[in-house]
Scaffold this active site. Structure first.
Site, short mmCIF file in Angstrom:
data_model
loop_
_atom_site.label_atom_id
_atom_site.label_comp_id
_atom_site.label_asym_id
_atom_site.label_seq_id
_atom_site.Cartn_x
_atom_site.Cartn_y
_atom_site.Cartn_z
N SER A 1 0.79 -1.23 0.00
CA SER A 1 0.00 0.00 0.00
C SER A 1 0.83 1.28 0.00
CB SER A 1 -0.95 0.02 1.21
OG SER A 1 -0.23 0.20 2.41
N LYS B 1 0.63 4.51 6.74
CA LYS B 1 -0.07 5.39 5.80
C LYS B 1 0.55 6.79 5.86
CE LYS B 1 -2.98 2.10 4.87
NZ LYS B 1 -2.91 1.40 3.57
#
Length: 235
Positions: free
Chosen positions: A85, A135
């Protein structure tokens, strides 16, 4: 008329000369003795036992080990990247150093989020999709986020995201509809925009809207330590 010297003066000169010679001899012996002691200690040090050297090294290593343990217990920790990700910024199995000391989240920071971010005690935390996630912070409390035409807008300004891979799609969000980040929360995205489970998915966070409470942020990624050829700070 020449001055005369009394006889007792001659006697005094002899006595003074005697004591001066004794004092001089005494100083010479003392200096010699000090030099001897110094040279003896120097030789003893040069012939120090290997066992003594070993324990000196053990002391140094013990202090270093305790220091490292304290740093990685109270100041920072090492995290391993899992998944895709955050490509192309981070790749699977890379290792980073994370710290939360004096940290306040701000836009652009790469953070590690606790596996408890969803605040659901019924979930099996051992499942791979319930582990800590990495993230990038896109917006902080009271800022607005809008996704349009594959780009991200914060407070009406289009972000220039050189780190982003692919286009940014709204997923569960409504395209062209701005959302406001609640107090005490952040809006996060993965850098691999087309392959990331983040604030665009409403199953992220504990508020049902994709927002992450700052209390679940373990810390900011400060340094990449593995692989060695990528060692360095984070942009």
């Amino acid at each position: 008329m020449a001055a005369s010297v009394p006889r007792f003066a001659y006697f005094g000169v002899i006595i003074i000369s005697f004591f001066e010679s004794k004092h001089s001899a005494s100083r010479s012996y003392s200096e010699f003795n000090c030099d001897y002691v110094y040279e003896t200690e120097k030789k003893n040090k040069s012939k120090a036992s290997p066992i003594v050297d070993f324990f000196d090294w053990v002391d140094v290593l013990a202090v270093a080990l305790v220091t490292v343990v304290l740093i990685f217990t109270f100041v920072c920790r090492v995290a391993t990247i899992e998944g895709q990700s955050m490509e192309n910024t981070f790749f699977d199995s890379e290792k980073v150093v994370v710290s939360n000391v004096g940290y306040t989240p701000k836009r652009g920071d790469v953070v590690i989020i606790s596996r408890n971010y969803n605040n659901d005690t019924n979930l099996d935390m051992n499942l791979s999709n319930n582990q800590p996630i990495i993230k990038r912070v896109i917006a902080t409390e009271n800022q607005t986020v809008l996704i349009r035409d594959g780009s991200v807008f914060v407070d009406g300004n289009r972000l220039t995201e050189e780190y982003a891979k692919g286009l940014t799609y709204p997923n569960n969000m409504e395209e062209n509809e701005a959302v406001t980040v609640p107090k005490g929360c952040v809006f996060v995205l993965g850098d691999n925009r087309e392959n990331s489970r983040d604030s665009r998915s409403f199953d992220i966070g504990n508020r049902g809207n994709g927002m992450i409470d700052t209390e679940f942020i373990i810390g900011k990624v400060r340094l990449r330590i593995f692989p060695i050829n990528k060692f360095g700070g984070i942009k």
